[in-house]
Design an enzyme around this catalytic site. Structure first.
Site, PDB file in Angstrom:
ATOM      1  N   PRO A   1       0.790  -1.230   0.000  1.00 18.43           N
ATOM      2  CA  PRO A   1       0.000   0.000   0.000  1.00 18.43           C
ATOM      3  C   PRO A   1       0.827   1.288   0.000  1.00 18.43           C
ATOM      4  O   PRO A   1       0.265   2.360   0.110  1.00 18.43           O
ATOM      5  CB  PRO A   1      -0.793  -0.120   1.306  1.00 18.43           C
TER       6      PRO A   1
ATOM      7  N   ASP B   1       9.601  -5.777  -3.103  1.00 13.09           N
ATOM      8  CA  ASP B   1       9.156  -6.202  -1.772  1.00 13.09           C
ATOM      9  C   ASP B   1       7.998  -7.163  -2.028  1.00 13.09           C
ATOM     10  O   ASP B   1       6.849  -6.753  -2.060  1.00 13.09           O
ATOM     11  CB  ASP B   1       8.700  -4.947  -1.008  1.00 13.09           C
TER      12      ASP B   1
ATOM     13  N   CYS C   1       8.597  -9.853   4.064  1.00 13.97           N
ATOM     14  CA  CYS C   1       8.341  -9.774   5.510  1.00 13.97           C
ATOM     15  C   CYS C   1       8.112 -11.188   6.022  1.00 13.97           C
ATOM     16  O   CYS C   1       7.231 -11.444   6.832  1.00 13.97           O
ATOM     17  CB  CYS C   1       7.204  -8.817   5.861  1.00 13.97           C
TER      18      CYS C   1
ATOM     19  N   ASP D   1       1.587  -5.299 -13.719  1.00 20.33           N
ATOM     20  CA  ASP D   1       2.102  -6.582 -13.252  1.00 20.33           C
ATOM     21  C   ASP D   1       3.629  -6.535 -13.328  1.00 20.33           C
ATOM     22  O   ASP D   1       4.194  -6.400 -14.417  1.00 20.33           O
ATOM     23  CB  ASP D   1       1.545  -7.695 -14.152  1.00 20.33           C
TER      24      ASP D   1
ATOM     25  N   GLY E   1       3.949   2.069   1.875  1.00 18.05           N
ATOM     26  CA  GLY E   1       4.797   2.487   3.002  1.00 18.05           C
ATOM     27  C   GLY E   1       6.236   2.745   2.568  1.00 18.05           C
ATOM     28  O   GLY E   1       6.784   3.834   2.784  1.00 18.05           O
ATOM     29  N   LYS E   2       6.834   1.742   1.926  1.00 23.63           N
ATOM     30  CA  LYS E   2       8.242   1.911   1.534  1.00 23.63           C
ATOM     31  C   LYS E   2       8.347   2.894   0.374  1.00 23.63           C
ATOM     32  O   LYS E   2       9.302   3.663   0.278  1.00 23.63           O
ATOM     33  CB  LYS E   2       8.871   0.566   1.168  1.00 23.63           C
TER      34      LYS E   2
HETATM   35  C1  LIG Z   1       4.572  -7.133   0.587  1.00 25.50           C
HETATM   36  S1  LIG Z   1       3.470  -6.160  -0.301  1.00 25.50           S
HETATM   37  C2  LIG Z   1       4.415  -4.703  -0.605  1.00 25.50           C
HETATM   38  C3  LIG Z   1       4.418  -3.759   0.579  1.00 25.50           C
HETATM   39  C4  LIG Z   1       4.922  -2.389   0.188  1.00 25.50           C
HETATM   40  N1  LIG Z   1       6.253  -2.435  -0.373  1.00 25.50           N
HETATM   41  C5  LIG Z   1       4.903  -1.411   1.349  1.00 25.50           C
HETATM   42  O1  LIG Z   1       5.951  -1.223   1.985  1.00 25.50           O
HETATM   43  O2  LIG Z   1       3.859  -0.831   1.619  1.00 25.50           O
HETATM   44  C6  LIG Z   1       3.459  -6.894  -1.878  1.00 25.50           C
HETATM   45  C7  LIG Z   1       2.598  -6.184  -2.895  1.00 25.50           C
HETATM   46  O3  LIG Z   1       2.835  -6.778  -4.170  1.00 25.50           O
HETATM   47  C8  LIG Z   1       1.638  -6.736  -4.908  1.00 25.50           C
HETATM   48  N2  LIG Z   1       1.758  -7.707  -6.016  1.00 25.50           N
HETATM   49  C9  LIG Z   1       1.401  -9.002  -6.057  1.00 25.50           C
HETATM   50  N3  LIG Z   1       1.705  -9.524  -7.250  1.00 25.50           N
HETATM   51  C10 LIG Z   1       2.270  -8.561  -7.980  1.00 25.50           C
HETATM   52  C11 LIG Z   1       2.777  -8.494  -9.302  1.00 25.50           C
HETATM   53  N4  LIG Z   1       2.772  -9.542 -10.111  1.00 25.50           N
HETATM   54  N5  LIG Z   1       3.273  -7.311  -9.723  1.00 25.50           N
HETATM   55  C12 LIG Z   1       3.285  -6.234  -8.914  1.00 25.50           C
HETATM   56  N6  LIG Z   1       2.801  -6.239  -7.661  1.00 25.50           N
HETATM   57  C13 LIG Z   1       2.303  -7.397  -7.197  1.00 25.50           C
HETATM   58  C14 LIG Z   1       0.578  -7.069  -3.885  1.00 25.50           C
HETATM   59  O4  LIG Z   1      -0.684  -6.637  -4.328  1.00 25.50           O
HETATM   60  C15 LIG Z   1       1.103  -6.291  -2.673  1.00 25.50           C
HETATM   61  O5  LIG Z   1       0.539  -5.019  -2.648  1.00 25.50           O
END
Ligand SMILES: C[S@@+](CC[C@H](N)C(=O)[O-])C[C@H]1O[C@@H](n2cnc3c(N)ncnc32)[C@H](O)[C@@H]1O
Length: 476
Positions: free
Chosen positions: A294, A359, A412, A342, A296-297
Protein backbone atom coordinates in the site's frame (compact mmCIF):
# COMPACT_ATOMS: atom_id res chain seq x y z
CA UNK A 1 -20.66 -34.44 28.38
CA UNK A 2 -23.15 -33.28 25.80
CA UNK A 3 -22.93 -29.58 25.10
CA UNK A 4 -26.50 -29.67 23.72
CA UNK A 5 -28.04 -31.25 26.85
CA UNK A 6 -30.61 -29.12 28.55
CA UNK A 7 -31.10 -30.09 32.19
CA UNK A 8 -34.65 -29.28 33.34
CA UNK A 9 -34.71 -26.15 35.42
CA UNK A 10 -35.29 -26.79 39.13
CA UNK A 11 -38.89 -26.45 40.12
CA UNK A 12 -39.65 -23.04 41.50
CA UNK A 13 -36.24 -21.54 40.79
CA UNK A 14 -36.90 -18.20 39.11
CA UNK A 15 -35.43 -17.70 35.68
CA UNK A 16 -32.69 -15.07 35.61
CA UNK A 17 -31.96 -13.35 32.36
CA UNK A 18 -28.29 -13.57 31.38
CA UNK A 19 -26.30 -10.40 31.92
CA UNK A 20 -25.04 -8.83 28.72
CA UNK A 21 -21.43 -7.78 29.07
CA UNK A 22 -20.65 -5.51 26.09
CA UNK A 23 -16.88 -6.18 26.26
CA UNK A 24 -17.22 -9.99 26.03
CA UNK A 25 -20.04 -9.71 23.49
CA UNK A 26 -17.85 -7.58 21.26
CA UNK A 27 -14.84 -9.87 21.68
CA UNK A 28 -17.01 -12.86 20.76
CA UNK A 29 -18.39 -11.07 17.71
CA UNK A 30 -14.86 -10.28 16.53
CA UNK A 31 -13.69 -13.88 17.04
CA UNK A 32 -16.69 -15.19 15.10
CA UNK A 33 -15.91 -12.85 12.21
CA UNK A 34 -12.29 -14.03 12.14
CA UNK A 35 -13.40 -17.66 12.34
CA UNK A 36 -16.39 -17.61 10.01
CA UNK A 37 -15.50 -15.02 7.43
CA UNK A 38 -11.71 -15.31 7.49
CA UNK A 39 -11.71 -11.66 8.53
CA UNK A 40 -8.57 -9.95 9.84
CA UNK A 41 -8.79 -9.04 13.50
CA UNK A 42 -7.02 -5.73 12.93
CA UNK A 43 -9.68 -4.77 10.37
CA UNK A 44 -12.73 -6.18 12.17
CA UNK A 45 -12.01 -4.75 15.58
CA UNK A 46 -11.73 -0.97 15.01
CA UNK A 47 -15.25 -0.53 13.53
CA UNK A 48 -16.78 -2.68 16.27
CA UNK A 49 -15.01 -0.59 18.92
CA UNK A 50 -16.11 2.62 17.23
CA UNK A 51 -19.73 1.48 17.16
CA UNK A 52 -19.61 0.47 20.84
CA UNK A 53 -18.17 3.88 21.76
CA UNK A 54 -20.82 5.70 19.74
CA UNK A 55 -23.57 3.71 21.45
CA UNK A 56 -22.09 4.75 24.78
CA UNK A 57 -21.43 1.10 25.73
CA UNK A 58 -17.69 1.52 26.06
CA UNK A 59 -15.03 3.71 27.57
CA UNK A 60 -11.29 3.57 26.77
CA UNK A 61 -10.62 0.85 29.34
CA UNK A 62 -13.36 -1.35 27.92
CA UNK A 63 -11.88 -0.92 24.45
CA UNK A 64 -8.43 -1.89 25.75
CA UNK A 65 -9.84 -4.99 27.46
CA UNK A 66 -11.83 -6.06 24.38
CA UNK A 67 -8.72 -5.63 22.21
CA UNK A 68 -6.59 -7.64 24.62
CA UNK A 69 -9.21 -10.41 24.80
CA UNK A 70 -9.46 -10.74 21.01
CA UNK A 71 -5.75 -10.49 20.22
CA UNK A 72 -4.67 -12.60 23.20
CA UNK A 73 -7.19 -15.34 22.44
CA UNK A 74 -6.14 -15.50 18.79
CA UNK A 75 -2.42 -15.49 19.54
CA UNK A 76 -2.60 -18.16 22.19
CA UNK A 77 -5.17 -20.25 20.35
CA UNK A 78 -2.80 -23.21 19.87
CA UNK A 79 -2.08 -23.46 23.58
CA UNK A 80 -5.72 -22.97 24.56
CA UNK A 81 -6.88 -25.59 22.05
CA UNK A 82 -4.53 -28.12 23.64
CA UNK A 83 -5.88 -27.27 27.12
CA UNK A 84 -9.53 -27.34 26.02
CA UNK A 85 -8.95 -30.65 24.21
CA UNK A 86 -7.80 -32.12 27.52
CA UNK A 87 -11.07 -31.00 29.16
CA UNK A 88 -13.67 -32.23 26.66
CA UNK A 89 -14.55 -35.79 25.76
CA UNK A 90 -14.45 -35.48 21.98
CA UNK A 91 -12.08 -34.16 19.31
CA UNK A 92 -12.10 -30.36 19.16
CA UNK A 93 -13.27 -30.40 15.55
CA UNK A 94 -16.56 -31.86 16.82
CA UNK A 95 -17.14 -28.92 19.17
CA UNK A 96 -19.28 -26.25 17.52
CA UNK A 97 -17.07 -23.32 16.47
CA UNK A 98 -19.07 -20.68 18.41
CA UNK A 99 -18.82 -22.85 21.55
CA UNK A 100 -15.09 -23.20 20.98
CA UNK A 101 -14.77 -19.42 20.64
CA UNK A 102 -16.50 -18.87 23.99
CA UNK A 103 -14.27 -21.54 25.56
CA UNK A 104 -11.10 -20.01 24.10
CA UNK A 105 -12.13 -16.57 25.29
CA UNK A 106 -12.74 -18.04 28.75
CA UNK A 107 -9.44 -19.97 28.68
CA UNK A 108 -7.60 -16.76 27.84
CA UNK A 109 -9.20 -14.91 30.74
CA UNK A 110 -8.31 -17.78 33.09
CA UNK A 111 -4.80 -18.55 31.88
CA UNK A 112 -3.58 -15.43 30.13
CA UNK A 113 -4.92 -12.46 32.12
CA UNK A 114 -5.15 -11.30 35.72
CA UNK A 115 -8.95 -11.49 35.71
CA UNK A 116 -9.93 -13.39 38.88
CA UNK A 117 -11.06 -16.98 38.29
CA UNK A 118 -14.65 -16.54 39.45
CA UNK A 119 -15.08 -13.42 37.29
CA UNK A 120 -13.56 -15.15 34.24
CA UNK A 121 -15.84 -18.17 34.61
CA UNK A 122 -19.01 -16.27 35.39
CA UNK A 123 -18.47 -13.70 32.62
CA UNK A 124 -17.90 -16.54 30.13
CA UNK A 125 -20.97 -18.45 31.28
CA UNK A 126 -23.12 -15.32 31.03
CA UNK A 127 -21.74 -14.75 27.54
CA UNK A 128 -22.53 -18.37 26.65
CA UNK A 129 -26.09 -17.95 27.94
CA UNK A 130 -26.58 -14.94 25.67
CA UNK A 131 -24.92 -16.24 22.51
CA UNK A 132 -25.31 -20.03 22.81
CA UNK A 133 -28.29 -20.59 25.10
CA UNK A 134 -28.63 -22.02 28.61
CA UNK A 135 -27.96 -25.67 27.64
CA UNK A 136 -24.61 -25.04 26.06
CA UNK A 137 -23.74 -22.53 28.78
CA UNK A 138 -23.72 -25.48 31.21
CA UNK A 139 -21.18 -27.24 29.01
CA UNK A 140 -19.05 -24.07 28.94
CA UNK A 141 -19.32 -23.78 32.71
CA UNK A 142 -18.18 -27.37 33.26
CA UNK A 143 -15.21 -27.09 30.87
CA UNK A 144 -14.03 -23.76 32.26
CA UNK A 145 -14.22 -25.07 35.82
CA UNK A 146 -11.89 -27.90 34.79
CA UNK A 147 -9.53 -25.41 33.15
CA UNK A 148 -9.58 -23.24 36.27
CA UNK A 149 -8.14 -26.07 38.39
CA UNK A 150 -4.62 -25.38 37.06
CA UNK A 151 -2.60 -22.36 36.07
CA UNK A 152 -0.95 -22.05 32.67
CA UNK A 153 2.38 -23.60 33.69
CA UNK A 154 0.65 -26.61 35.21
CA UNK A 155 -1.41 -27.07 32.07
CA UNK A 156 1.65 -26.81 29.84
CA UNK A 157 3.31 -29.56 31.88
CA UNK A 158 0.32 -31.73 31.10
CA UNK A 159 -0.47 -30.94 27.48
CA UNK A 160 2.92 -30.23 25.87
CA UNK A 161 5.25 -33.17 25.20
CA UNK A 162 8.57 -32.91 27.06
CA UNK A 163 11.10 -30.80 25.15
CA UNK A 164 13.58 -33.67 24.96
CA UNK A 165 11.01 -36.02 23.40
CA UNK A 166 9.82 -33.63 20.70
CA UNK A 167 11.37 -30.14 20.78
CA UNK A 168 9.30 -28.65 17.95
CA UNK A 169 5.95 -29.90 19.23
CA UNK A 170 6.87 -28.77 22.75
CA UNK A 171 7.63 -25.25 21.52
CA UNK A 172 4.55 -25.25 19.28
CA UNK A 173 2.22 -25.95 22.21
CA UNK A 174 4.02 -23.80 24.79
CA UNK A 175 4.38 -20.77 22.50
CA UNK A 176 1.24 -21.28 20.47
CA UNK A 177 2.59 -21.52 16.92
CA UNK A 178 1.81 -24.18 14.31
CA UNK A 179 4.53 -26.80 14.40
CA UNK A 180 5.60 -26.20 10.78
CA UNK A 181 6.06 -22.49 11.57
CA UNK A 182 8.24 -23.30 14.61
CA UNK A 183 10.31 -25.56 12.41
CA UNK A 184 10.69 -22.96 9.64
CA UNK A 185 11.54 -20.09 12.01
CA UNK A 186 14.10 -22.23 13.76
CA UNK A 187 15.72 -23.27 10.47
CA UNK A 188 16.05 -19.65 9.50
CA UNK A 189 17.21 -18.35 12.89
CA UNK A 190 19.61 -21.22 13.59
CA UNK A 191 21.11 -21.63 17.04
CA UNK A 192 19.71 -23.35 20.10
CA UNK A 193 16.56 -23.42 22.14
CA UNK A 194 16.92 -20.06 23.89
CA UNK A 195 16.96 -17.99 20.71
CA UNK A 196 13.95 -19.61 19.11
CA UNK A 197 12.00 -19.41 22.38
CA UNK A 198 12.74 -15.68 22.56
CA UNK A 199 11.54 -15.27 19.00
CA UNK A 200 8.32 -17.24 19.54
CA UNK A 201 7.59 -15.25 22.70
CA UNK A 202 8.23 -11.97 20.87
CA UNK A 203 5.64 -13.07 18.27
CA UNK A 204 3.12 -13.26 21.10
CA UNK A 205 3.72 -9.71 22.27
CA UNK A 206 1.87 -6.67 21.03
CA UNK A 207 4.27 -4.69 18.86
CA UNK A 208 4.94 -1.04 19.60
CA UNK A 209 3.38 1.35 17.14
CA UNK A 210 6.16 3.04 15.17
CA UNK A 211 5.80 6.16 13.07
CA UNK A 212 7.89 7.25 10.15
CA UNK A 213 8.61 10.89 9.45
CA UNK A 214 8.54 10.83 5.67
CA UNK A 215 11.84 12.22 4.35
CA UNK A 216 11.60 15.82 3.21
CA UNK A 217 8.12 16.21 4.66
CA UNK A 218 8.55 15.79 8.42
CA UNK A 219 11.29 14.99 10.91
CA UNK A 220 11.45 12.61 13.85
CA UNK A 221 11.99 15.66 16.11
CA UNK A 222 8.75 17.20 14.90
CA UNK A 223 6.88 13.99 15.77
CA UNK A 224 8.61 13.70 19.15
CA UNK A 225 7.69 17.31 19.97
CA UNK A 226 4.08 16.79 18.90
CA UNK A 227 3.69 13.64 20.99
CA UNK A 228 5.66 14.76 24.03
CA UNK A 229 8.09 12.78 26.17
CA UNK A 230 5.34 10.84 27.90
CA UNK A 231 3.98 9.34 24.72
CA UNK A 232 6.97 8.83 22.47
CA UNK A 233 10.54 7.63 22.13
CA UNK A 234 13.03 8.00 19.29
CA UNK A 235 13.37 5.00 16.97
CA UNK A 236 15.96 2.38 17.80
CA UNK A 237 17.63 2.28 14.40
CA UNK A 238 16.02 4.51 11.82
CA UNK A 239 16.58 8.28 12.09
CA UNK A 240 13.07 8.73 10.71
CA UNK A 241 11.36 6.53 13.32
CA UNK A 242 9.43 7.48 16.45
CA UNK A 243 8.02 4.86 18.78
CA UNK A 244 4.73 5.48 20.53
CA UNK A 245 4.48 4.64 24.20
CA UNK A 246 1.31 3.69 26.03
CA UNK A 247 -1.37 6.23 25.26
CA UNK A 248 0.31 7.66 22.16
CA UNK A 249 -2.19 7.94 19.31
CA UNK A 250 -1.00 8.27 15.70
CA UNK A 251 -4.18 10.18 14.82
CA UNK A 252 -3.28 12.86 17.39
CA UNK A 253 -0.22 13.87 15.36
CA UNK A 254 -0.84 16.57 12.77
CA UNK A 255 1.91 15.27 10.47
CA UNK A 256 0.20 11.85 10.41
CA UNK A 257 -3.18 13.42 9.65
CA UNK A 258 -1.56 15.37 6.82
CA UNK A 259 0.22 12.29 5.39
CA UNK A 260 3.69 13.75 6.06
CA UNK A 261 4.23 10.92 8.52
CA UNK A 262 2.69 7.46 8.77
CA UNK A 263 2.67 4.25 10.73
CA UNK A 264 5.54 2.01 9.62
CA UNK A 265 7.56 -0.68 11.31
CA UNK A 266 11.22 0.19 11.71
CA UNK A 267 12.23 -2.95 9.79
CA UNK A 268 10.46 -1.63 6.69
CA UNK A 269 12.16 1.74 7.14
CA UNK A 270 15.55 0.02 7.31
CA UNK A 271 14.90 -1.87 4.08
CA UNK A 272 14.08 1.34 2.21
CA UNK A 273 17.08 3.14 3.75
CA UNK A 274 19.52 0.33 2.90
CA UNK A 275 18.41 0.29 -0.74
CA UNK A 276 18.55 4.09 -0.96
CA UNK A 277 22.09 4.19 0.46
CA UNK A 278 23.58 1.22 -1.42
CA UNK A 279 26.72 2.41 -3.25
CA UNK A 280 26.19 3.03 -6.93
CA UNK A 281 28.48 4.02 -9.78
CA UNK A 282 27.13 6.38 -12.39
CA UNK A 283 23.78 8.12 -12.49
CA UNK A 284 21.27 7.88 -9.67
CA UNK A 285 18.13 9.34 -11.21
CA UNK A 286 15.51 6.63 -11.73
CA UNK A 287 14.15 4.48 -8.91
CA UNK A 288 11.49 1.76 -9.11
CA UNK A 289 9.32 0.18 -6.44
CA UNK A 290 7.86 -2.81 -8.30
CA UNK A 291 5.47 -4.12 -5.59
CA UNK A 292 4.51 -0.84 -4.01
CA UNK A 293 1.07 -1.35 -2.42
CA UNK A 294 0.00 0.00 0.00
CA UNK A 295 2.91 2.42 -0.30
CA UNK A 296 4.80 2.49 3.00
CA UNK A 297 8.24 1.91 1.53
CA UNK A 298 7.38 3.80 -1.66
CA UNK A 299 6.56 6.93 0.37
CA UNK A 300 9.91 6.73 2.09
CA UNK A 301 11.78 6.01 -1.14
CA UNK A 302 10.00 8.86 -2.94
CA UNK A 303 11.14 11.33 -0.27
CA UNK A 304 14.73 10.03 -0.33
CA UNK A 305 14.73 10.08 -4.13
CA UNK A 306 13.52 13.68 -4.12
CA UNK A 307 16.41 14.73 -1.85
CA UNK A 308 18.78 13.32 -4.46
CA UNK A 309 17.02 14.71 -7.51
CA UNK A 310 15.83 11.21 -8.52
CA UNK A 311 12.32 10.15 -9.57
CA UNK A 312 10.42 7.16 -8.19
CA UNK A 313 8.10 4.99 -10.26
CA UNK A 314 5.82 3.13 -7.84
CA UNK A 315 4.13 0.17 -9.50
CA UNK A 316 1.55 -2.18 -8.03
CA UNK A 317 -0.52 -4.91 -9.65
CA UNK A 318 -3.82 -4.35 -7.82
CA UNK A 319 -5.42 -1.11 -8.98
CA UNK A 320 -7.06 -0.41 -5.60
CA UNK A 321 -3.72 -0.86 -3.87
CA UNK A 322 -2.09 1.40 -6.46
CA UNK A 323 -4.70 3.95 -5.28
CA UNK A 324 -3.38 3.55 -1.72
CA UNK A 325 0.14 4.13 -3.01
CA UNK A 326 -0.98 7.33 -4.74
CA UNK A 327 -2.49 8.49 -1.44
CA UNK A 328 0.71 7.71 0.49
CA UNK A 329 2.85 9.60 -2.03
CA UNK A 330 0.60 12.65 -2.47
CA UNK A 331 2.51 15.72 -1.31
CA UNK A 332 5.94 14.19 -1.96
CA UNK A 333 8.44 17.03 -2.42
CA UNK A 334 9.82 15.67 -5.70
CA UNK A 335 8.45 14.07 -8.87
CA UNK A 336 7.07 10.53 -8.82
CA UNK A 337 4.64 8.37 -10.73
CA UNK A 338 2.23 5.65 -9.60
CA UNK A 339 0.99 2.98 -12.00
CA UNK A 340 -0.96 -0.29 -11.80
CA UNK A 341 1.12 -2.95 -13.57
CA UNK A 342 2.10 -6.58 -13.25
CA UNK A 343 5.73 -6.54 -12.14
CA UNK A 344 6.40 -9.84 -13.91
CA UNK A 345 5.34 -8.33 -17.26
CA UNK A 346 6.41 -4.75 -16.82
CA UNK A 347 5.52 -1.98 -19.25
CA UNK A 348 8.87 -0.19 -18.74
CA UNK A 349 12.00 -0.81 -20.80
CA UNK A 350 14.66 -3.19 -19.45
CA UNK A 351 17.62 -1.55 -17.76
CA UNK A 352 15.80 1.74 -17.12
CA UNK A 353 16.37 2.06 -13.38
CA UNK A 354 19.30 2.76 -11.10
CA UNK A 355 17.65 1.36 -7.97
CA UNK A 356 14.82 -1.18 -7.78
CA UNK A 357 12.91 -2.47 -4.79
CA UNK A 358 10.96 -5.75 -5.06
CA UNK A 359 9.16 -6.20 -1.77
CA UNK A 360 7.41 -9.36 -2.90
CA UNK A 361 4.15 -10.94 -1.74
CA UNK A 362 4.96 -13.60 0.87
CA UNK A 363 3.54 -15.63 3.75
CA UNK A 364 4.08 -12.76 6.19
CA UNK A 365 5.58 -15.11 8.79
CA UNK A 366 7.78 -12.21 9.89
CA UNK A 367 4.83 -10.08 10.95
CA UNK A 368 3.00 -12.51 13.22
CA UNK A 369 2.98 -9.96 16.06
CA UNK A 370 0.70 -7.73 14.03
CA UNK A 371 -1.74 -10.28 12.66
CA UNK A 372 -2.66 -12.56 15.51
CA UNK A 373 -4.72 -14.93 13.37
CA UNK A 374 -2.23 -15.18 10.48
CA UNK A 375 -0.19 -18.05 11.87
CA UNK A 376 -3.30 -20.29 11.91
CA UNK A 377 -4.33 -19.36 8.38
CA UNK A 378 -1.08 -19.96 6.61
CA UNK A 379 -0.34 -23.43 5.23
CA UNK A 380 2.97 -24.89 4.06
CA UNK A 381 1.59 -25.05 0.51
CA UNK A 382 1.30 -21.24 0.49
CA UNK A 383 5.06 -21.33 0.01
CA UNK A 384 4.63 -23.25 -3.23
CA UNK A 385 2.03 -20.77 -4.38
CA UNK A 386 4.32 -17.79 -3.82
CA UNK A 387 7.53 -19.42 -5.09
CA UNK A 388 7.12 -18.85 -8.87
CA UNK A 389 5.80 -15.30 -8.36
CA UNK A 390 8.69 -14.37 -6.06
CA UNK A 391 11.22 -15.71 -8.57
CA UNK A 392 9.44 -14.02 -11.46
CA UNK A 393 9.41 -10.66 -9.67
CA UNK A 394 13.09 -10.91 -8.75
CA UNK A 395 14.03 -11.82 -12.35
CA UNK A 396 12.00 -8.86 -13.53
CA UNK A 397 13.73 -6.57 -11.04
CA UNK A 398 17.13 -7.71 -12.31
CA UNK A 399 16.01 -7.04 -15.86
CA UNK A 400 14.70 -3.59 -14.93
CA UNK A 401 17.92 -2.29 -13.39
CA UNK A 402 20.81 -0.99 -15.48
CA UNK A 403 24.28 -2.52 -15.31
CA UNK A 404 25.86 -1.08 -12.15
CA UNK A 405 22.42 -0.52 -10.58
CA UNK A 406 21.13 -2.19 -7.42
CA UNK A 407 18.09 -4.36 -6.71
CA UNK A 408 16.67 -4.87 -3.22
CA UNK A 409 14.75 -8.14 -2.83
CA UNK A 410 12.68 -7.95 0.36
CA UNK A 411 10.13 -10.08 2.20
CA UNK A 412 8.34 -9.77 5.51
CA UNK A 413 8.95 -13.46 6.00
CA UNK A 414 12.15 -15.06 7.28
CA UNK A 415 11.22 -18.44 5.74
CA UNK A 416 14.29 -19.67 3.85
CA UNK A 417 12.11 -20.82 0.95
CA UNK A 418 11.06 -17.19 0.43
CA UNK A 419 14.39 -15.55 1.14
CA UNK A 420 17.74 -17.18 0.33
CA UNK A 421 16.29 -19.99 -1.78
CA UNK A 422 14.69 -17.46 -4.14
CA UNK A 423 17.81 -15.31 -4.38
CA UNK A 424 20.14 -18.29 -4.87
CA UNK A 425 17.89 -19.89 -7.49
CA UNK A 426 17.53 -16.73 -9.53
CA UNK A 427 21.19 -15.72 -9.29
CA UNK A 428 22.26 -19.11 -10.68
CA UNK A 429 21.13 -17.80 -14.05
CA UNK A 430 23.07 -14.55 -13.71
CA UNK A 431 26.53 -16.04 -13.41
CA UNK A 432 28.95 -13.13 -13.79
CA UNK A 433 26.20 -10.58 -14.42
CA UNK A 434 24.81 -10.02 -10.92
CA UNK A 435 26.36 -10.22 -7.45
CA UNK A 436 25.19 -9.90 -3.89
CA UNK A 437 26.21 -6.71 -2.08
CA UNK A 438 26.89 -6.78 1.66
CA UNK A 439 23.84 -5.02 3.08
CA UNK A 440 25.07 -4.95 6.68
CA UNK A 441 27.21 -1.77 6.52
CA UNK A 442 24.14 0.02 5.16
CA UNK A 443 22.41 -0.39 8.51
CA UNK A 444 24.96 1.31 10.77
CA UNK A 445 24.56 0.56 14.45
CA UNK A 446 22.14 -2.32 13.92
CA UNK A 447 23.59 -5.39 15.67
CA UNK A 448 23.14 -9.13 15.03
CA UNK A 449 22.60 -8.93 11.29
CA UNK A 450 24.12 -12.36 10.68
CA UNK A 451 26.93 -13.46 8.38
CA UNK A 452 25.71 -11.45 5.40
CA UNK A 453 25.74 -10.47 2.67
CA UNK A 454 21.94 -10.44 3.03
CA UNK A 455 20.24 -9.38 6.26
CA UNK A 456 17.50 -10.80 8.39
CA UNK A 457 15.88 -8.69 11.09
CA UNK A 458 14.10 -10.32 14.04
CA UNK A 459 11.42 -9.19 16.49
CA UNK A 460 13.29 -10.51 19.53
CA UNK A 461 16.67 -9.06 18.49
CA UNK A 462 15.72 -5.80 16.79
CA UNK A 463 12.15 -5.10 17.95
CA UNK A 464 11.12 -5.03 14.27
CA UNK A 465 9.17 -7.34 12.01
CA UNK A 466 11.33 -10.16 10.64
CA UNK A 467 12.14 -8.37 7.37
CA UNK A 468 14.63 -9.91 4.96
CA UNK A 469 16.70 -7.95 2.46
CA UNK A 470 19.18 -9.05 -0.21
CA UNK A 471 20.92 -6.37 -2.25
CA UNK A 472 22.06 -7.40 -5.70
CA UNK A 473 24.14 -5.39 -8.15
CA UNK A 474 23.93 -5.96 -11.91
CA UNK A 475 27.48 -6.34 -13.08
CA UNK A 476 27.05 -7.19 -16.72
C1 LIG B 1 4.57 -7.13 0.59
S1 LIG B 1 3.47 -6.16 -0.30
C2 LIG B 1 4.41 -4.70 -0.60
C3 LIG B 1 4.42 -3.76 0.58
C4 LIG B 1 4.92 -2.39 0.19
N1 LIG B 1 6.25 -2.43 -0.37
C5 LIG B 1 4.90 -1.41 1.35
O1 LIG B 1 5.95 -1.22 1.99
O2 LIG B 1 3.86 -0.83 1.62
C6 LIG B 1 3.46 -6.89 -1.88
C7 LIG B 1 2.60 -6.18 -2.89
O3 LIG B 1 2.83 -6.78 -4.17
C8 LIG B 1 1.64 -6.74 -4.91
N2 LIG B 1 1.76 -7.71 -6.02
C9 LIG B 1 1.40 -9.00 -6.06
N3 LIG B 1 1.70 -9.52 -7.25
C10 LIG B 1 2.27 -8.56 -7.98
C11 LIG B 1 2.78 -8.49 -9.30
N4 LIG B 1 2.77 -9.54 -10.11
N5 LIG B 1 3.27 -7.31 -9.72
C12 LIG B 1 3.28 -6.23 -8.91
N6 LIG B 1 2.80 -6.24 -7.66
C13 LIG B 1 2.30 -7.40 -7.20
C14 LIG B 1 0.58 -7.07 -3.88
O4 LIG B 1 -0.68 -6.64 -4.33
C15 LIG B 1 1.10 -6.29 -2.67
O5 LIG B 1 0.54 -5.02 -2.65
Amino acid sequence: MNEQSRAPRQQGKPYRRPKKDPVRMLAFEALRAVDERDAYANLVLPPLLRKAREKGDFDGRDAALATELVYGTLRRQGTYDAVIAACVDRPLREVDPPVLDVLSLGAHQLLGTRIPTHAAVSASVELARVVLGDGRAKFVNAVLRKIARHDLDEWLEQVAPPYDDDPEEHLAVVHSHPRWVVSALWDSLGGGRAGVEDLLEADNERPEVTLVARPGRATADELLDALGEESSLPGRWSPYAVRLSEGGEPGAVEAVREGRAGVQDEGSQLVALALAHAPLEGPDRAWLDGCAGPGGKAAMLAGLAAERGAVLLASEKQPHRAGLVARALAGNPGPYQVIAADGTRPPWRPGSFDRVLMDVPCTGLGALRRRPEARWRRRPDDLERFAPLQRGLLRSALASVRVGGVVGYATCSPHLAETRAVVDDVLKHYDGSAELVDARPLLPGVPALGDGPDIQLWPHLHGTDAMYLALIRRTG
